[in-house]
Design a protein around this motif. Structure first.
Motif, mmCIF file in Angstrom:
data_model
loop_
_atom_site.group_PDB
_atom_site.id
_atom_site.type_symbol
_atom_site.label_atom_id
_atom_site.label_comp_id
_atom_site.label_asym_id
_atom_site.label_seq_id
_atom_site.Cartn_x
_atom_site.Cartn_y
_atom_site.Cartn_z
ATOM 1 N N UNK A 162 0.833 -1.210 0.000
ATOM 2 C CA UNK A 162 0.000 0.000 0.000
ATOM 3 C C UNK A 162 0.861 1.251 0.000
ATOM 4 N N UNK A 163 2.006 1.155 0.693
ATOM 5 C CA UNK A 163 2.901 2.309 0.760
ATOM 6 C C UNK A 163 3.494 2.607 -0.611
ATOM 7 N N UNK A 165 2.116 1.872 -3.486
ATOM 8 C CA UNK A 165 1.063 2.429 -4.333
ATOM 9 C C UNK A 165 0.802 3.878 -3.971
ATOM 10 N N UNK A 166 0.831 4.168 -2.668
ATOM 11 C CA UNK A 166 0.594 5.552 -2.249
ATOM 12 C C UNK A 166 1.641 6.462 -2.859
ATOM 13 N N UNK B 53 -1.928 3.012 -13.009
ATOM 14 C CA UNK B 53 -1.361 2.215 -11.933
ATOM 15 C C UNK B 53 -1.216 0.761 -12.371
ATOM 16 N N UNK B 56 2.212 -0.935 -13.362
ATOM 17 C CA UNK B 56 3.126 -1.528 -12.397
ATOM 18 C C UNK B 56 3.051 -3.034 -12.389
ATOM 19 N N UNK B 91 -7.074 5.029 -1.763
ATOM 20 C CA UNK B 91 -7.211 3.577 -1.809
ATOM 21 C C UNK B 91 -8.208 3.052 -0.780
ATOM 22 N N UNK B 95 -3.699 4.509 3.646
ATOM 23 C CA UNK B 95 -2.270 4.196 3.581
ATOM 24 C C UNK B 95 -1.386 5.428 3.745
ATOM 25 N N UNK B 97 1.761 7.593 4.860
ATOM 26 C CA UNK B 97 3.162 7.247 5.044
ATOM 27 C C UNK B 97 3.460 7.223 6.536
ATOM 28 N N UNK B 160 -3.740 14.525 1.515
ATOM 29 C CA UNK B 160 -2.449 14.363 0.849
ATOM 30 C C UNK B 160 -2.616 14.459 -0.671
#
Ligand SMILES: Nc1ncnc2c1ncn2[C@@H]1O[C@H](COP(=O)(O)OP(=O)(O)O)[C@@H](O)[C@H]1O
Ligand SMILES: [Mg+2]
Lengths: 295, 251
Positions: A162-163, A165-166, B53, B56, B91, B95, B97, B160
């Motif tokens: 998740x980190x 993706x963030x 996304x 990836x 999401x 999430x 940081x 954010x």
């Protein structure tokens, strides 16, 4: 049998085993400390070793052990960091990566005498580096690299996807996401790995006998010129470490107080490792706080 | 009404398996569009195409046209950093940081090179206010964002995204991990946000779609079945499949 009874028995066995492990550990450390600490004195820590007379100390060996650790980490950490990041974040999941990973594991299970001899032939003899801290540090890097690489890799992988993706969804590049977010989050795990590998470095003797050598020549602790032969920082001087010293005093020591010296040295070694653990955790916490918050 | 994002004939393959079978949809500016449909129908997959996304993931092939304004999202010249600033994402799991609240919200700006403390302070405050979480965190801006509740964390994540001033915000079930009160707060926040942003939200909660979405798209097995005004869709859907789904006949 009744599940409750089974549960009780299993718990009992597990507790028993834990107590056994703790007891063995406590007995070992206790024995070493009890027999060794009485021999530790300021004089013991600050005077050079004696070959024939009683009353020698371990000043140089103690310093050598620490210096060797620092040098080993300076060599192995950047390589392990790069390799760990590659394996965790960039390497495609295919047979080739698997081979690399297996090779790394094999490297970590090589007997230390073999690595020591190999490094002796290649670095000490062939490349004319002589018995030196640098040769020793390179030999230890062989043990350290697999441990550290593996550890950094798993620490990075354990950071939630998740980190990642963030970070990426905010427009950070993959590299910036790794260095700015994933790596800081992995710091505690990486510190643990460094501590484990440091224990190995402090305790290693076999590989060092052929590489860092068994002598501790006179060094001048006020000479900061690392190119000078007498400087304590010169990486090309031979350097007997504490662990090697313990081995040597026990196997061929002819000083009258050989026993006292080896007990004292063992106790010092254990204490240094404990102190290093505490120190590394402290640094790790500071680093983690620093990397993960503004103030 | 101005269209802001438009896709045509979108196919997506995970390896051999086709997960989206030709998808045409157009999103309007300053509206909330909800994507609904049973689990596994490709809602997340489609949403993640919009800010690339899916790039990836190994083995993923995307074809079709994606235009934001008249720019092609999948053009080789697309700057991913710019694209993802323009199209932000929130999401399912909050999430943040592992940094302070302040640093979380300021992160995108700092990366973009903003150093001026005053500017950062202003944007952080404004974004947290827009995300309706300012009052709850304003005294703890230096506290680790992970120490807040799930709902607060999710709103910090929204802040954010807002801080980098995206045009479009993609949300993948942003409230499904939250309690009803936190969810309601986020819904209110979204209704407020659509004045300044365009929101595309995946939700499995049909009440949520009916409460906040201007338009709703119903998906089934990788196809877009119906795309309509939400009120029309819920009261009088054009397609039988939509009506079956809304009446809980499957999914
Ligand atoms: N990374 C992936 N690789 C292969 N198949 C995937 C992957 N992600 C999703 N899928 C498949 O694609 C389909 C759509 O998934 P998803 O977009 O997550 O659905 P939803 O969000 O609507 O629940 C599902 O059948 C799922 O199993
Ligand atoms: Mg989904």
């Amino acid at each position: 049998m009744n599940p409750k009874v089974v549960n009780k028995i299993a718990t009992g066995v597990i507790y028993g085993l834990v107590i056994l492990v703790v007891a063995i550990l406590a007995a070992l450390i206790g024995y070493i400390l009890v027999t060794g600490v009485p021999h530790i004195s300021w004089h013991f820590l600050t005077s050079p070793a004696q070959s024939f007379l009683a009353g020698g100390g371990i000043r140089d060996q103690l310093f050598n052990s620490i210096y060797l650790l620092v040098l080993t980490l300076i060599i192995s950490f950047p390589i392990a960091l790069g390799a760990g990041i590659y394996l965790a974040e960039y390497a495609p999941k295919n047979w080739f990566t698997e081979i690399i990973k297996t090779t790394i594991e094999v490297l970590s299970s090589l007997p230390s005498v073999v690595v020591g001899l190999f490094c002796y032939l290649l670095f000490v003899v062939q490349m004319r580096m002589g018995f030196s801290i640098l040769s020793g540090a390179i030999a230890l890097t062989f043990f350290n690299l697999p441990l550290l690489t593996r550890n950094i890799e798993t620490s990075l992988e354990s950071v939630s996807s998740l980190q990642r993706e963030a970070g990426l969804s905010l427009g950070l590049s993959q590299w910036k996401t790794i260095t700015g977010i994933i790596l800081p989050a992995a710091v505690p795990g990486i510190i643990t790995g460094i501590i484990l590998s440091a224990g190995r470095v402090f305790g290693e003797a076999a590989a060092l006998i052929y590489t860092a050598g068994q002598s501790a020549p006179f060094v001048d602790y006020t000479n900061w010129n690392i190119f000078s032969d007498t400087s304590f920082l010169n990486p090309l001087r031979p350097a007997e470490t504490l662990a090697v010293h313990i081995w040597k005093v026990n196997s061929e020591g002819i000083t009258p107080d050989a026993n006292a010296i080896s007990s004292g040295s063992s106790a010092v070694l254990i204490i240094v490792i404990l102190l290093f653990n505490i120190f590394a955790h402290w640094i790790g916490n500071r680093l983690y706080k620093k990397m993960t918050s503004s103030k | 009404m101005t269209s802001i994002l438009k896709t045509e004939n979108v196919h997506l393959y995970y390896g051999e398996k086709e997960a989206l079978h030709g998808f045409d949809i157009e999103f309007e500016q300053n509206e909330i569009t909800a994507l609904i449909g049973p689990s596994g129908c490709g809602k997340s997959t489609f949403l993640r195409c919009l800010n690339r996304m899916n790039d990836l993931r190994n083995n993923t092939t995307v074809t079709g046209s994606f235009k934001i304004g008249d720019r092609d999202i999948y053009a080789p010249t697309t700057d991913m950093t710019e694209l993802r600033k323009e199209i932000g994402m929130v999401f399912q799991q909050p999430n943040p940081f592992p940094f302070s609240v302040y640093d979380n919200v300021a992160y995108g700006l700092r990366i973009a090179g903003v150093k001026d403390k005053k500017v950062l302070d202003e944007v952080v405050e404004k974004s947290l206010k827009q995300a309706a979480v300012w009052d709850e965190v304003k005294d703890d801006l230096n506290k680790n964002a992970l120490s807040f509740s799930g709902g607060q964390q999710q709103r910090i994540c929204i802040a954010r995204v807002l801080a980098v001033k995206p045009k479009i915000i993609l949300m993948d079930e942003p409230t499904s991990a939250l309690d009803p009160i936190s969810s309601a707060k986020i819904e209110d926040t979204l209704l407020e946000l659509k004045k300044d942003f365009t929101i595309i939200i995946v939700t499995h909660n049909m009440q949520q779609a009916s409460r906040i979405a201007d338009k709703t798209a119903f998906m089934l097995n990788g196809d877009l079945i119906e795309y309509n005004k939400t009120s029309k869709m819920f009261l009088n859907p054009d397609k039988q499949q939509t009506s079956d789904y809304l009446n809980g006949e499957f999914g």
